[in-house]
Structures are given as C-alpha cells and as structure tokens.
Write an enzyme that holds these catalytic residues in place. Sequence first.
Site, mmCIF file in Angstrom:
data_model
loop_
_atom_site.group_PDB
_atom_site.id
_atom_site.type_symbol
_atom_site.label_atom_id
_atom_site.label_comp_id
_atom_site.label_asym_id
_atom_site.label_seq_id
_atom_site.Cartn_x
_atom_site.Cartn_y
_atom_site.Cartn_z
ATOM 1 N N GLY A 23 0.818 -1.275 0.063
ATOM 2 C CA GLY A 23 0.102 -0.108 0.019
ATOM 3 C C GLY A 23 0.791 1.283 -0.214
ATOM 4 O O GLY A 23 2.092 1.078 -0.231
ATOM 5 N N LYS B 278 1.844 3.163 7.379
ATOM 6 C CA LYS B 278 1.742 2.356 6.095
ATOM 7 C C LYS B 278 0.332 1.733 6.219
ATOM 8 O O LYS B 278 -0.475 1.011 6.830
ATOM 9 C CB LYS B 278 2.584 1.131 6.329
ATOM 10 C CG LYS B 278 2.481 0.110 5.054
ATOM 11 C CD LYS B 278 3.937 -0.751 5.161
ATOM 12 C CE LYS B 278 3.873 -1.692 5.901
ATOM 13 N NZ LYS B 278 4.930 -2.766 5.731
ATOM 14 N N ASP C 194 12.564 -12.003 4.117
ATOM 15 C CA ASP C 194 12.406 -10.918 2.867
ATOM 16 C C ASP C 194 13.730 -9.779 3.380
ATOM 17 O O ASP C 194 13.248 -8.628 3.243
ATOM 18 C CB ASP C 194 11.300 -10.267 2.929
ATOM 19 C CG ASP C 194 11.090 -9.590 1.422
ATOM 20 O OD1 ASP C 194 11.669 -9.907 0.455
ATOM 21 O OD2 ASP C 194 10.213 -8.704 1.238
#
Length: 952
Positions: free
Chosen positions: A634, A650, A746
């Site tokens: 987003g 966020k 990640d």
Amino acid sequence: MAKAILSIVVVLVSCCFALLASGQLTYPSDADALNAIRHQLKDPGKTLRNWKKSDPCESNWTGVICTTNQDDGYFHVQELRMLNLNLSGTLAPELGQLSNLTILNFMWNYITGSIPKEIGNIKSLKFLLLSGNQLSGSLPDELGYLPNLLMLQVDLNQISGTLPKSFANLVSCKHFHMNNNSISGQIPSELSIMPQLLHFLLDNNNLSGYLPSEYSQMRSLKILQLDNNNFGGTEIPTSYSNISTLVKLSLRNCNLQGAIPDFSNIQPLRYLDLSRNQLTGGIPTNKLSDNITTIDLSYNLLNGSIPSNFSGLPHLQRLSLENNLLSGDVPSTVWQNVNFTAAARLIIDFQNNSLSNISGSINPPSNVTIRLEGNPVCNFANQLNIAKFCGITIGDDDFVPGSSSNSNNSCPPQSCPLSENFEYVPESPLYCFCAAPLGVGLRLRSPTISDFRPYTVPYRLYITASLGLDLYQLAVDSFIWQRGPRLRLYLKIFPRSSNTTATFNHSEIQRIRDMIATFAIPSNDTFGPYELLNFTLLGPYYNVDLQPLESGLRKGALIGIILGAVFSFVAICLAIMVLFYKRSTQSRHDVLQKKSISKVPIRTESVKEFSFVELEAATSGFSETTQVGQGGYGKVYRGTLANGTVVAIKRAQQGSLQGQIEFITEIELLSRLHHRNLVSLVGYCSEQDEQMLVYEFMPNGSLRDLLSDRYRHTLSFPLRLRIALGSAKGILYLHNEADPPIIHRDIKANNILLDFKFTPKVSDFGISRLAPVPDAEGASAHVSTVVKGTPGYLDPEYFLTHKLTEKSDVYSLGIVFLELLTGMQPISHGRNIVREVNGACQSGQMFSIIDQNMGSYSSERVKKFMALALQCCQDDPQERPTMLEVVRELENLCSVLPESDLIPTGSDASSAGSMSAGYASLPLYSGRNSQVTTEILGSELISGVIPTITPR
C-alpha cells in the site's frame, strides 16, 4: 390482475417503439462501454461504483467527463481520467467503443493485462496515458493508426515484444514515452518519418540491434533518450551530428563502440550523455554549442588529451570525463571566462585517468568543484597545491534536494491559520499576505540541466507566464532528482495579493488545473516534457467540485432513457427479486467478514490501537503531499500525531487477503521485538476494512534509496560497514534472542531503513516465519513453506527445496553486503550481482567493481568485507557463516576504524537529512516499481560458482 399488467406492458412497448421511430429515444451506447470497463477493473476507493449506467458522467476530477452532442441529443464520453486510484484488474476492449474519447488517462494504478488493440479504433484520441501500471504483453499494431494522437505514454510498465513499425503512421504524435519497460529487438528505422515527434524516450528497455542512422531525418526531434539498452557494440551514427533540432542526446550504458561523432554543429544542444559505453579514440576538438549544460563521457575508453574546446561554455554545469584513458595536462581554462551567478555551480570530474601535469595554476572560484583523484598528478598534490582536489569527494551537491521558497519569518505566526492550509506568500508585494495555496506535484521527464538551483526563477517565469499568473504567485516548495535523471517538483500556487478572500475561486482553480492536466503549458527546451503527479486541494478547497467540461444529457434524451428504464423494469422484475435475495445473502456475508477482520485478534500494551480519525488527522486526510512511499502492500504517509510525534503510517490496499495476513503477522512480531536495529512499531489501526501500521519515522529512507545513482555518495566505506554491522545485529537478535526465534524471509536493501543518525533498522516482517527448534542432537532444522521473497535476494537452496532456514537470511544479507560494496542492484538488465562480483574476483579485478562513490578505503578491509559477503552468498547453506559469525567478523573490521569514522560527518548527515525534508522525503518502503515480495522463477536465481572464502 394479470390482464391489467399485460395491458400496461403492451402500452409501454407501443410507446417505446413510437419514440424510437420518431427519433426521440436514443440509447447511450457509451454507457454500455463504461459499464463493461468498470466490471473489468477493481476499485478499492469505490469511485467506479458511483458510475450509473444511465448517467455515468460524474462531476469529479478523476472520473468520466462527457459532452452533450447538440445534433443527436445524447452524451459522449470525451475524457476518462482515473489517475492514481489504486485500480487493479484489466482494460476492457470496450474502450474502443468510446468513439469521441480524446483523453484516456489511467496512470499510476495497478492495472494488469495487455493494452487492448481496440483502442486503435478511437480516431479522436489525443492523449493515451497508461504510465505506472503493471501492463504486460506487446504493443498492439493498431495503436499506430491513431491519426490525432499527440502523446503516447506507456512508461513504467512491463510491456515486452518489439516496437511496431506501424507507429510510423502516428503523424501527429509529439511525445513518445516508453521508458522503463521490457521492449526488445531492433528500433524500427521507419519511425524516422514521424513528422511531429519531439521527445523520443525509450530508456531502460531491452532494445538491441543498431541505432538507425535514418533518425537524423527527424526534422522536429529534440530529445533522444535511449539509456540502458544493449545495441551490441555498434557505433553512434555520424549522421546524428546533423539533427539540427536536438537539445538532448542521452545514450548512457548502451554497449556502444567506436568514436564520438562531432556534435559541434548542433546549436540547440544542451545535454550530451554518452557515459558507460566502450567508446574509443579522442574527444572531438570542435567547440560545442554555448547552450550546453551537461557533458558526460565518463566510463569509456577514450584516450589522448583533454581538448581546449570545453573552455568558455557559459552555461556548463557538469563536465564528466572520469574513468577513461585520458593523458596529458589538466586544463585550467575550463572555468575561466565564465561569469557565475550566485546559484550557479560547475562540477569538473577528471578522476581515474592518466593526467600527469597541470596547465597553468588551479585556483577556481568557490562555484567550481574539481575532482582529480586517481590521476598521476595527485602524486605531487602537495607540491602543486592541489591536495584539496585529490581527495575522495563525498558527493555531488548539485543533486541534493532543495527549495526556492523563503518564508517571511518576521510575520506574526498567529495571524496566519496554518492549520487551515493558509501560509504567508513568500514574495508577495503585500507585506505578510496570508493566503491558501494550491498544491501541485509535477515531474520533469527529461530536463536538459544537471543542477536545478540556477533555474528556479526561470522555471517560475516559464510556468507563471503559461498560466497567466504573477511571478510571486508560484513557489517551488521542494525538488528532488530521481532516476533517469528526472526531476520531481512540488509547487505551491497562491492567489493574487489583491484577492480579499486570500483564496482562489472555483473557476480559477478549474482553469489552472485543466491547463496543467491537459498539457496546455507549452514545451520548453530546458525543462522538457512533464507529467502531473497530483493536484492537491486542502483547507478551504477541500470540498471544491471541479467540472472541467459540460456534463449531462439533454432533456429529450433523458426522458427517453427514463421511459426505456420503465419498460425494462416490467421485464426484469423477477430478476430483481432473485438479485435482491443474492445481495442480501452477500451483504450478510460481507458483514460477517468485516466483523472478522475489523479487530486484530491480539492485544498488547507495547503498541497502541489508533482510530481512523486520529491517523486521518495526522496525515491531513491522507493527503498526497504527506505520501513518502508506495509498495505492493500500500502507501506510506508521514504523519504527526496529536502529541507531536512524527511517524510513518503504512496504509494497506483495501480488500487484500494477503495484506490481512501480513498485517496480523507484523503486529504479532513487532509487538514483542525490541532492538535498536529493528524498526519500532508504534501502533496500528484496524477499523472496518482499513489496515494501517504506525512506525517510528526514519528520515533517511531506505538503504536502497541511498545506494541509488543520485545518493550513494553520502555513504563512505566506514559508514557502509556500520550499516552492515547494525543490520546483521538486528537479524542476529531475530535468530538468537527473540523468543521464539524468527526468520525474516525478505531481507533486502529496501527493508533496511536509516534513522537521522544513519542507524540501520530492519523492517517489514509481513512474511516472516518462526524459526524451527534444532533437534535433540543439535542438528539444524528447517521450515517447509511456500517460496516467497524478492528476486535477487532469494536463497537458491530455499527456492529449490522449499526448506527455509536461518541461512536463508544469511544469503539475503550477503546480497545486501554486495550492494554496499558495489552500488549495483541484485538483478539489473539480466546481470546477477553474485555472478558479476564472482567473475571480477576470479579474474583479479575486484576493485574494478567497487563503488566509485564510496570514498577512500583500506583495500585490505574491503577484501575481507568482500570475502564475507561472498561466503554469505554460497549456494550451499552449509558453506555460509551463521549470523553470529557474520556479526563477529564485522565487529573485527569495525574495531580497527577510528570511532569518528563510524559516525556520519556533518556533511553526510545534512545532505541525507535534506533528502527527507518536506514533500521530498525519500520512500520509506519499496516504491511501486522497486522489487517487491513475490513468488520467484528459477531463472532469476542463477548465481554461478562462488569460491569458498573463510571469514576471519
């Protein structure tokens, strides 16, 4: 009763046929097309849901704009503007039915699929604007048959295939913007017959073949920008020196060979970039145009001496000849006979050549920066009094973001209601004039300057003259250079000081907005083409409803449509009952679903649960002026809470199931993780379908931002080591000290954020997993899971076996270390960073790939850091060190450095700090075209054979 209903139906049918026969009832076919378009798009903002089949002409800025044809009495869609609405889905072929469409604008959304060939049927189309989506497939040949098309923008997508030769038929096209795609193959020479083409932007694609010499025949061409393609070692056609209208030629990193043509006859030429090729021979000796601002011939194989033709160029801002084979004298005449204004700057970069002597004395004015490091002449720096030119420079101050606004500090602050979007007009002829500005975000797509500061006033004059405003009414609130190079601007437009209300009226807002949005501002050779990013209406303008064109239907057509609706009602009454039942069932399902996700299923005292109202107030209604980043999850906003705390908010895209899972995961993990090298979660909001996470604000953005071409000069080698150590410590905490341990899954440069002291903090735990507990014998365990991660950072072993271990994080962090050392991206134009670095190390050319912007460094420490990075990137997890071993090795490397070297210098901090000032904040998270978390293809993971290098 049945007979009565039948009689009514018969009467209605008779009336409708009579109206049709008399021509009084017309069917709005454009409405049908719009309905089909709507159904293929997904709209989290619900803008499309407001379209009505009978009257889709909503009067909002980002909607449908219609006109009424006075001849046939029904509406025609003239413009579709769906700019930056988070739309997804695909483009419907029914777009081709909108035969009167002139503007098709779906920029900055998430639309996938291919471009419908049916768009080629819209002969009236003038602007086809599809930039910044996720469109794929090839470009349809049919687009080449749009006789009125002025602007074709499909940049920043995933379009592949070759460029259609049919585009040569675009006889009216002036702007051809297709950069940042995957377009491949040979550029058609047939495009040379396009008579009106001004701007030809195809940089950052996969083009090959050769540069067509026929392009010299383009009689209107001003900008030819083909950077970062691969033209297979071919030469620059000498005929390009005959393009008499050219103001910018940019062929950076195109795998070009041969000699540099003589461009001295092109009088309008302002910008010449032929850097990062394999050009040979000497530099042409004829003097270039006096209009030139930028000459970049760096990173080639040019030899001979530096000619005298660079002297006396009055507008020169940058002369880059670094990393060539040039010899002879350093000419001291380049900056002589130039009258510098107070804001003007000239950077002369001769680094890493074979210059051995000084021609004359070097005593430039303060406006001039000279760089000689890496030349033999610097061996005698003290004798020649040139030591200050032989040191490692921290960076290019001409690329630092800035502002042309000067607030009047002598005015009483209580007299101007800042909270209502009023502020003092900086240069108003009326002392302390307080007014409400309009906010405009623009991007210059291909400017022909390297330093914007001397051009702020000319730019303001250019824009105000085009809009019919006075100079003081426009302020450049902030600007920042982006990749390309492209220049992002944030403007404020103020009412005239004679305006008693200190605000714009409705018609003036509409006029200004329409001129900017429809590209009515004429083209300018210095600033090049632009694009509108946002038009912000705050404070007194918040509820302004703009209607750019006449909207609605004529009375006769409206009556006909109503009668048609009545007729249809009788036929579909049973269908409505069924539909009502289905919707009731779906509504109950939606309510249950919203209830199920409206609250986070955990409670913790370490983070706060915010209301939507609180976060809306913190971001001025989620204004685009507070947006600092955007990624697959987003948008990210800079907010100020009621207690004055600055935070990053966020906000997830609505309706994302994966976002819901990642949302819960991140709260669960961060609420119990506390370490100076992990980003802190302040709180969250989970109301209805809103999902927002509130973090501490990181003013220096992400590591990837600072490693970009424009900003990596702020990172000295000691600071890079410090960032590497801090990042490793954060991950070590996850692996060894968190209870239970966590595998991040990640790790990448985009997920390492930097605070105001450049302290690194690992972020984004949305796909993290709890680490397995070792077995009774102490053997390493793993988690079997679906492969997720980012291309270039993903552990090859994890990809092949689906076995996730802590060593998977070690691999990803090793890639980050290689980025720190080289400035390269993990995967760029088919090149894999591990393979590139490994090849250089095996051939004994390791230092050839070290980032030239890193500053001075110890070769021994760089070798050890490189060895550690490569061992982290071993294909076999057993050959990789543990995170504890990584931290110990980095601590050893940092321990031999003075403490002062591990802290950013004042220039570092101020430079980077300014990057996050005002609207120009660097993104906190991966941008919309950055690498994002996704499922991976094996072809992107090949890393080659890496030698075993044991860390100390």
